[in-house]
Design a protein around this motif. Structure first.
Motif, PDB file in Angstrom:
ATOM      1  N   LEU A  21       0.798  -1.198   0.000  1.00 25.69           N
ATOM      2  CA  LEU A  21       0.000   0.000   0.000  1.00 25.69           C
ATOM      3  C   LEU A  21       0.835   1.254   0.000  1.00 25.69           C
ATOM      4  O   LEU A  21       2.014   1.234   0.282  1.00 25.69           O
ATOM      5  CB  LEU A  21      -0.907   0.005   1.233  1.00 25.69           C
ATOM      6  CG  LEU A  21      -1.687  -1.299   1.371  1.00 25.69           C
ATOM      7  CD1 LEU A  21      -2.484  -1.267   2.641  1.00 25.69           C
ATOM      8  CD2 LEU A  21      -2.559  -1.525   0.179  1.00 25.69           C
ATOM      9  N   ARG A  22       0.155   2.341  -0.306  1.00 25.19           N
ATOM     10  CA  ARG A  22       0.825   3.623  -0.232  1.00 25.19           C
ATOM     11  C   ARG A  22       1.097   3.951   1.224  1.00 25.19           C
ATOM     12  O   ARG A  22       0.204   3.930   2.049  1.00 25.19           O
ATOM     13  CB  ARG A  22      -0.073   4.714  -0.816  1.00 25.19           C
ATOM     14  CG  ARG A  22      -0.322   4.610  -2.288  1.00 25.19           C
ATOM     15  CD  ARG A  22      -0.898   5.916  -2.800  1.00 25.19           C
ATOM     16  NE  ARG A  22      -2.106   6.276  -2.082  1.00 25.19           N
ATOM     17  CZ  ARG A  22      -3.319   5.965  -2.490  1.00 25.19           C
ATOM     18  NH1 ARG A  22      -3.477   5.268  -3.578  1.00 25.19           N
ATOM     19  NH2 ARG A  22      -4.373   6.343  -1.812  1.00 25.19           N
ATOM     20  N   THR A  24       1.650   6.340   4.456  1.00 25.39           N
ATOM     21  CA  THR A  24       1.127   7.646   4.808  1.00 25.39           C
ATOM     22  C   THR A  24       2.061   8.281   5.820  1.00 25.39           C
ATOM     23  O   THR A  24       2.974   7.653   6.341  1.00 25.39           O
ATOM     24  CB  THR A  24      -0.273   7.529   5.439  1.00 25.39           C
ATOM     25  OG1 THR A  24      -0.137   6.908   6.712  1.00 25.39           O
ATOM     26  CG2 THR A  24      -1.198   6.680   4.578  1.00 25.39           C
ATOM     27  N   THR A  31      -6.453  -0.720   3.271  1.00 26.34           N
ATOM     28  CA  THR A  31      -7.201  -0.884   2.037  1.00 26.34           C
ATOM     29  C   THR A  31      -8.678  -0.656   2.206  1.00 26.34           C
ATOM     30  O   THR A  31      -9.239  -1.016   3.212  1.00 26.34           O
ATOM     31  CB  THR A  31      -7.036  -2.301   1.479  1.00 26.34           C
ATOM     32  OG1 THR A  31      -7.164  -3.169   2.553  1.00 26.34           O
ATOM     33  CG2 THR A  31      -5.726  -2.481   0.818  1.00 26.34           C
ATOM     34  N   THR A  33     -12.629   0.036  -0.159  1.00 18.44           N
ATOM     35  CA  THR A  33     -13.454   0.312  -1.313  1.00 18.44           C
ATOM     36  C   THR A  33     -14.881   0.451  -0.843  1.00 18.44           C
ATOM     37  O   THR A  33     -15.257  -0.178   0.095  1.00 18.44           O
ATOM     38  CB  THR A  33     -13.380  -0.834  -2.325  1.00 18.44           C
ATOM     39  OG1 THR A  33     -12.452  -1.737  -1.844  1.00 18.44           O
ATOM     40  CG2 THR A  33     -13.002  -0.342  -3.689  1.00 18.44           C
ATOM     41  N   GLU A 110     -14.822   5.070  -2.260  1.00 22.54           N
ATOM     42  CA  GLU A 110     -14.366   3.741  -1.863  1.00 22.54           C
ATOM     43  C   GLU A 110     -15.451   2.692  -2.139  1.00 22.54           C
ATOM     44  O   GLU A 110     -15.158   1.560  -2.546  1.00 22.54           O
ATOM     45  CB  GLU A 110     -13.996   3.726  -0.373  1.00 22.54           C
ATOM     46  CG  GLU A 110     -12.793   4.583  -0.017  1.00 22.54           C
ATOM     47  CD  GLU A 110     -13.201   5.954   0.487  1.00 22.54           C
ATOM     48  OE1 GLU A 110     -14.180   6.523  -0.056  1.00 22.54           O
ATOM     49  OE2 GLU A 110     -12.563   6.458   1.421  1.00 22.54           O
ATOM     50  N   THR A 113     -15.369   1.688  -5.744  1.00 23.38           N
ATOM     51  CA  THR A 113     -14.258   0.790  -6.041  1.00 23.38           C
ATOM     52  C   THR A 113     -14.563  -0.623  -5.595  1.00 23.38           C
ATOM     53  O   THR A 113     -14.363  -1.598  -6.328  1.00 23.38           O
ATOM     54  CB  THR A 113     -12.976   1.286  -5.357  1.00 23.38           C
ATOM     55  OG1 THR A 113     -12.687   2.611  -5.816  1.00 23.38           O
ATOM     56  CG2 THR A 113     -11.799   0.378  -5.666  1.00 23.38           C
ATOM     57  N   ASP A 189      -7.792   6.150   2.023  1.00 28.27           N
ATOM     58  CA  ASP A 189      -6.718   7.133   1.957  1.00 28.27           C
ATOM     59  C   ASP A 189      -5.348   6.475   1.984  1.00 28.27           C
ATOM     60  O   ASP A 189      -4.370   7.046   1.511  1.00 28.27           O
ATOM     61  CB  ASP A 189      -6.822   8.116   3.128  1.00 28.27           C
ATOM     62  CG  ASP A 189      -8.076   8.960   3.064  1.00 28.27           C
ATOM     63  OD1 ASP A 189      -8.559   9.206   1.935  1.00 28.27           O
ATOM     64  OD2 ASP A 189      -8.583   9.353   4.123  1.00 28.27           O
ATOM     65  N   ASP A 192      -3.776   2.048  -2.357  1.00 26.12           N
ATOM     66  CA  ASP A 192      -4.067   2.233  -3.768  1.00 26.12           C
ATOM     67  C   ASP A 192      -5.078   1.173  -4.183  1.00 26.12           C
ATOM     68  O   ASP A 192      -5.482   0.332  -3.381  1.00 26.12           O
ATOM     69  CB  ASP A 192      -2.788   2.178  -4.609  1.00 26.12           C
ATOM     70  CG  ASP A 192      -2.032   0.867  -4.457  1.00 26.12           C
ATOM     71  OD1 ASP A 192      -2.616  -0.109  -3.920  1.00 26.12           O
ATOM     72  OD2 ASP A 192      -0.866   0.808  -4.869  1.00 26.12           O
ATOM     73  N   ARG A 193      -5.496   1.213  -5.447  1.00 28.30           N
ATOM     74  CA  ARG A 193      -6.542   0.284  -5.887  1.00 28.30           C
ATOM     75  C   ARG A 193      -6.081  -1.162  -5.772  1.00 28.30           C
ATOM     76  O   ARG A 193      -6.855  -2.041  -5.372  1.00 28.30           O
ATOM     77  CB  ARG A 193      -6.961   0.595  -7.326  1.00 28.30           C
ATOM     78  CG  ARG A 193      -8.220  -0.165  -7.742  1.00 28.30           C
ATOM     79  CD  ARG A 193      -8.643   0.159  -9.163  1.00 28.30           C
ATOM     80  NE  ARG A 193      -9.936  -0.445  -9.474  1.00 28.30           N
ATOM     81  CZ  ARG A 193     -11.097   0.168  -9.386  1.00 28.30           C
ATOM     82  NH1 ARG A 193     -11.159   1.425  -8.973  1.00 28.30           N
ATOM     83  NH2 ARG A 193     -12.223  -0.460  -9.696  1.00 28.30           N
ATOM     84  N   ASP A 194      -4.822  -1.441  -6.114  1.00 32.63           N
ATOM     85  CA  ASP A 194      -4.329  -2.804  -6.021  1.00 32.63           C
ATOM     86  C   ASP A 194      -4.354  -3.293  -4.577  1.00 32.63           C
ATOM     87  O   ASP A 194      -4.681  -4.454  -4.313  1.00 32.63           O
ATOM     88  CB  ASP A 194      -2.902  -2.883  -6.567  1.00 32.63           C
ATOM     89  CG  ASP A 194      -2.370  -4.302  -6.577  1.00 32.63           C
ATOM     90  OD1 ASP A 194      -2.882  -5.126  -7.356  1.00 32.63           O
ATOM     91  OD2 ASP A 194      -1.444  -4.599  -5.790  1.00 32.63           O
TER      92      ASP A 194
END
Length: 337
Positions: A21-22, A24, A31, A33, A110, A113, A189, A192-194
């Motif tokens: 993940l990104r 922060t 994660t 969605t 979210e 997604t 936040d 990412d989508r993956d």
């Protein structure tokens, strides 16, 4: 509405997603969605349809109105309504069964997604676990830490938890009811989508396998299998899935045993999740995916001591714990990292 008495899965399971993940500024990852809902009154459902063809948006609106009255939404309505108007989005899978995403307007992105990814996630879990489960689920996206804790009936969740799966209590051997996946308010936040796709499939695997899983079963099997299913048939390199394990391989520091349950919490949790995934990936690559599924059913279906685990491994894989670990080590050393 009857009270819900959920039994949360281990919150530590989300740690396995953090490496994808990104990051922060808080140093954690998550994660999420979510889905969008139209809060229209029930009277609209009585309006007759015209003969004109519906647009995609009209069909979506109709599906979302139906989703808002689904009995699965009723199960969480009392918990979520104090936090704001509930929106719902339906997600129809190829198997003809509908999953739902519920949340509030502030997390509609979210929700969109998650709703878009749910059909593929259901198919991915089916391709590994099979069809012996509901093959649909309810996903709730919380808008605050308080709502997240209320949906899980767990006020002491660690702040890094991105999602967890829960089920109402059920008798052994019976299909669990009231199952759902709950995403934290900041998951969108932090991921990412993956990352959202990975965690959704991971948690959905826990939902699918819950009837064949007991509390206290070995974490390396529970979490490793969920991560194996989450990554199954997705183009990923070993190093992208298990970067910490890859660094240990480069240093010629290979594991000497299966990861212990205690390692799945705390600062080494990501490493434990990666190791668990790699054990299950090794079993599938060496013995075949059906054997991995059979091993899960045997090992996760009851509490294990050293003797019972040894018996289960020998009966399913034809190899005891020491042989399994030795083969896993050899396999790790051959991976392209």
């Amino acid at each position: 509405m009857p009270d819900l008495h959920e039994r949360p899965e281990s919150p530590a399971k989300t740690s396995g997603a953090r490496r994808r993940l990104r990051p922060t500024r808080f140093g954690v990852v998550v994660t999420v969605t979510v889905l969008l809902v139209l809060g229209l009154c029930a009277a609209l459902l009585l309006i007759p349809e015209s003969g004109a063809p519906h647009s995609d948006s009209a069909r979506s609106a109709s599906a979302d109105r139906a989703a808002a009255t689904d009995s699965r939404v009723t199960e969480v309505r009392r918990t979520m309504e104090p936090f704001g108007e509930i929106l719902a989005r339906s997600a129809l899978a190829d198997n003809g069964r509908t999953s739902l995403v519920v949340g509030h307007d502030d997390h509609s992105a979210e929700m969109d997604t998650l709703a878009a990814e749910l059909p593929a996630a259901v198919a991915a879990v089916e391709s590994v676990w099979g069809t012996e489960w509901a093959r649909s689920t309810l996903v709730a996206v919380a808008s605050s830490p308080s709502e997240f804790a209320a949906l899980l009936h767990s006020p002491t969740l660690p702040t890094e938890v991105a999602a967890a799966s829960v089920a109402d209590p059920f008798a052994p051997g019976m299909r669990p009811t009231g199952q759902r996946i709950v995403f934290s308010p900041d998951a969108g936040d932090r991921l990412d989508r993956d990352g959202m796709v990975t965690l959704l499939r991971h948690e959905l695997t826990h939902i699918a396998a819950r009837a064949r899983t007991v509390d206290g079963a070995p974490m390396w099997m529970l979490e490793g299998f969920a991560d194996y299913t989450a990554y199954h048939d997705r183009p990923r390199t070993f190093g992208s899935i298990a970067p910490t394990v890859a660094s240990h391989i480069r240093a010629e520091d290979l594991p000497t045993d299966l990861p212990a349950d205690a390692l799945f919490t705390g600062h080494d949790a990501a490493f434990a999740y990666e190791q668990a995934w790699s054990v299950c990936a090794y079993v599938a690559a060496t013995y075949g995916q059906p054997r991995l599924v059979e091993a899960y059913r045997r090992i996760a279906g009851s509490r294990q001591d050293a003797a019972s685990l040894e018996t289960a491994l020998r009966e399913v894989l034809g190899a005891g714990r020491d042989e399994l670990v030795d083969g896993w080590r050899d396999w790790l050393a051959t991976q392209q990292i």
